[in-house]
Design a protein around this motif. Structure first.
Motif, PDB file in Angstrom:
ATOM      1  N   CYS A   1       0.860  -1.184   0.000  1.00 39.67           N
ATOM      2  CA  CYS A   1       0.000   0.000   0.000  1.00 39.67           C
ATOM      3  C   CYS A   1       0.898   1.237   0.000  1.00 39.67           C
ATOM      4  O   CYS A   1       1.663   1.449   0.952  1.00 39.67           O
ATOM      5  CB  CYS A   1      -0.896   0.005   1.238  1.00 39.67           C
TER       6      CYS A   1
ATOM      7  N   CYS B   1      -0.223   3.903   3.203  1.00 42.18           N
ATOM      8  CA  CYS B   1       0.194   3.770   4.615  1.00 42.18           C
ATOM      9  C   CYS B   1       1.434   2.899   4.782  1.00 42.18           C
ATOM     10  O   CYS B   1       1.890   2.690   5.892  1.00 42.18           O
ATOM     11  CB  CYS B   1      -0.961   3.216   5.449  1.00 42.18           C
TER      12      CYS B   1
ATOM     13  N   HIS C   1       1.642  -0.277   4.363  1.00 43.67           N
ATOM     14  CA  HIS C   1       1.306  -1.665   4.713  1.00 43.67           C
ATOM     15  C   HIS C   1       1.836  -2.581   3.605  1.00 43.67           C
ATOM     16  O   HIS C   1       1.805  -2.225   2.431  1.00 43.67           O
ATOM     17  CB  HIS C   1      -0.220  -1.811   4.822  1.00 43.67           C
TER      18      HIS C   1
ATOM     19  N   CYS D   1      -6.472  -2.107   1.103  1.00 41.29           N
ATOM     20  CA  CYS D   1      -5.481  -2.229   2.168  1.00 41.29           C
ATOM     21  C   CYS D   1      -6.197  -2.413   3.514  1.00 41.29           C
ATOM     22  O   CYS D   1      -7.065  -1.607   3.859  1.00 41.29           O
ATOM     23  CB  CYS D   1      -4.604  -0.981   2.189  1.00 41.29           C
TER      24      CYS D   1
ATOM     25  N   CYS E   1      -5.564   0.925   5.797  1.00 36.76           N
ATOM     26  CA  CYS E   1      -6.063   2.275   5.514  1.00 36.76           C
ATOM     27  C   CYS E   1      -7.154   2.309   4.439  1.00 36.76           C
ATOM     28  O   CYS E   1      -7.698   3.372   4.153  1.00 36.76           O
ATOM     29  CB  CYS E   1      -4.902   3.190   5.101  1.00 36.76           C
TER      30      CYS E   1
HETATM   31 ZN   LIG Z   1      -2.728   1.254   3.449  1.00 34.51          ZN
END
Ligand SMILES: [Zn+2]
Ligand SMILES: C[S@@+](CC[C@H](N)C(=O)[O-])C[C@H]1O[C@@H](n2cnc3c(N)ncnc32)[C@H](O)[C@@H]1O
Length: 404
Positions: free
Chosen positions: A266, A269, A271, A286, A289
């Motif tokens: 992602c 964020c 991730h 995600c 987020c």
């Molecule tokens: Zn994210």
């Protein structure tokens, strides 16, 4: 055997590297402007920056020889000045023979000269052959090598198939890739074409590059019912390097294919997660987020460092004095530490940048995550990197807490 008549028609100098000496192009003569990359302008390739690559190869092959506990044979089919293969014969204990080769006639002659310069003509053979041709000639029982070292210009992919076939069961394949623009996602199409996997321009793209090359080796080997186990890998300067031990058998090949998968990322964020199959996850948002994720792969999701092998290499390094000993012991101790860590790493500065906050120390982040019970380790890939199983939002919150 007497040395064939040798004359050289370009500027040269004698250098000392590891335990050998070698006549190499005088690089200063090929650097007309500061931006010139002298090694590739000289008639024979020699890059002093790759000394550490060769040092680490000596340690890896020595560790492999100790594990095998018998005399080994090594093939260096893209040898240039011969320095790599010559060092293997001179510095690795238990090497029965080294076969080197180069398609460039001047390289072939210089490599032959360098073998004589070091008195190694009994154990090092120099051929003037195309690498795939040489490796294919060694692709039959009793002709195969214990170790094949592919150190090409750019990508090793054109040599992987014949290199795997030229290895005996449990043999070791080492491959360098310097084409980091494709592998790190600057030229994604070239990476998909060559390595069969999609790269991604993330802060951990060097690790993705290692995993793309390892995945490509596993795929090439599997076609021949051969499985692979990555025992060591590193990203240094402008290249990555993968050391993979092969094992004959369809079951081993199936098992290594099962180690292929994808990394989902992602960009909002930071991730990231891994998945073994093309699944519904690709289309979901995600989990941290809710943004759309991007992905890399298929690539190797298995281990890219074997802790025991790292330990063996470190043991060998303590017995040997290299010009690069300091850098090598740092690399090996980081590699050993991160061997069991999860795939991908966070770069602290990237998170700070995202949060527009001051940058904490890596050690404060590592300790903070450790205190929360997460798995953590630094990484050789990036001195500002942190490998952890903590979610991206935990890192963001911890970072904010540390800097306020
Ligand atoms: Zn994210
Ligand atoms: C990056 S250099 C090798 C450097 C060397 N391994 C070292 O550590 O110094 C690549 C070499 O591959 C040789 N080469 C390129 N294509 C080849 C081929 N098809 N077969 C054999 N040699 C080849 C080039 O002439 C060049 O010397």
């Amino acid at each position: 055997m007497a040395e064939p008549e040798f004359t050289v028609d370009f500027p040269t100098e004698t250098i000392q590297e590891g335990k050998v000496k070698a006549l190499v192009p005088k690089l200063q003569a090929y650097k007309k402007q500061p931006s010139d990359y002298a090694p590739s302008k000289a008639p024979v390739f020699y890059n002093p920056v790759m000394e550490l690559n060769r040092d680490v190869s000596v340690l890896a092959f020595q560790a492999y020889q100790r594990m095998a506990n018998r005399e080994i044979s090594i093939c260096d089919p893209l040898t240039a000045s011969g320095i790599r293969g010559i060092r293997f014969a001179a510095e690795i204990h238990g090497v029965k023979k080294v076969v080197t080769s180069d398609i460039n006639e001047r390289s072939f002659k210089l490599a032959q000269h360098n073998v004589h310069l070091n008195g190694l003509q009994n154990r090092v053979t120099v051929k003037h052959k195309d690498a795939n041709c040489l490796l294919s000639c060694h692709g039959a029982p009793r002709r195969r090598f214990d170790v094949v070292d592919i150190d090409p210009f750019g990508s090793p992919v054109s040599y992987l198939d014949s290199a795997v076939r030229a290895l005996r069961n449990k043999g070791l394949l080492a491959a360098t890739a310097t084409d980091l623009a494709p592998l790190c996602g600057v030229h994604a199409k070239a990476c998909i074409r060559k390595y069969g996997g999609k790269p991604l321009r993330t802060e951990y793209c060097q690790e993705l590059a290692v995993r793309l090359l390892a995945g490509c080796i596993a795929t090439v080997a599997a076609k021949q019912d051969i499985g692979v186990r990555v025992v060591f890998s590193h990203s240094t300067d402008h290249y990555i390097r993968v050391y993979a031990q092969i094992g004959y058998g369809a079951k081993k090949a199936d098992a290594s294919i099962k180690s292929l998968g994808y990394v989902l990322h992602c960009f909002n964020c930071l991730h990231r997660e891994t998945t073994k199959a093309l699944s519904q996850r690709f289309f979901e948002k995600c989990p941290e987020c809710g943004s759309k994720m991007d992905w890399a792969g298929p690539l190797w999701l298995g281990k890219i460092l074997d802790q025991q092998f790292c330990k063996l290499m470190a043991q060998e390094s303590r017995r040997t004095a290299f010009r690069n000993s300091g850098k090598i012991s740092k690399l090996l101790s980081l590699a050993e530490e991160e061997a069991e860590a999860p795939a991908t790493y966070y770069v602290i500065d990237k998170i700070s940048n995202k949060l527009s906050s001051p940058v904490p120390s890596v050690s404060a982040m590592l300790q903070g995550l450790r205190d929360k019970g997460f798995q953590v380790s630094p990484t050789h890939f990036n001195s500002r990197g942190v490998k952890t199983d903590a979610p991206a939002l935990v890192l963001q919150n911890l970072l904010k807490k540390i800097v306020t």
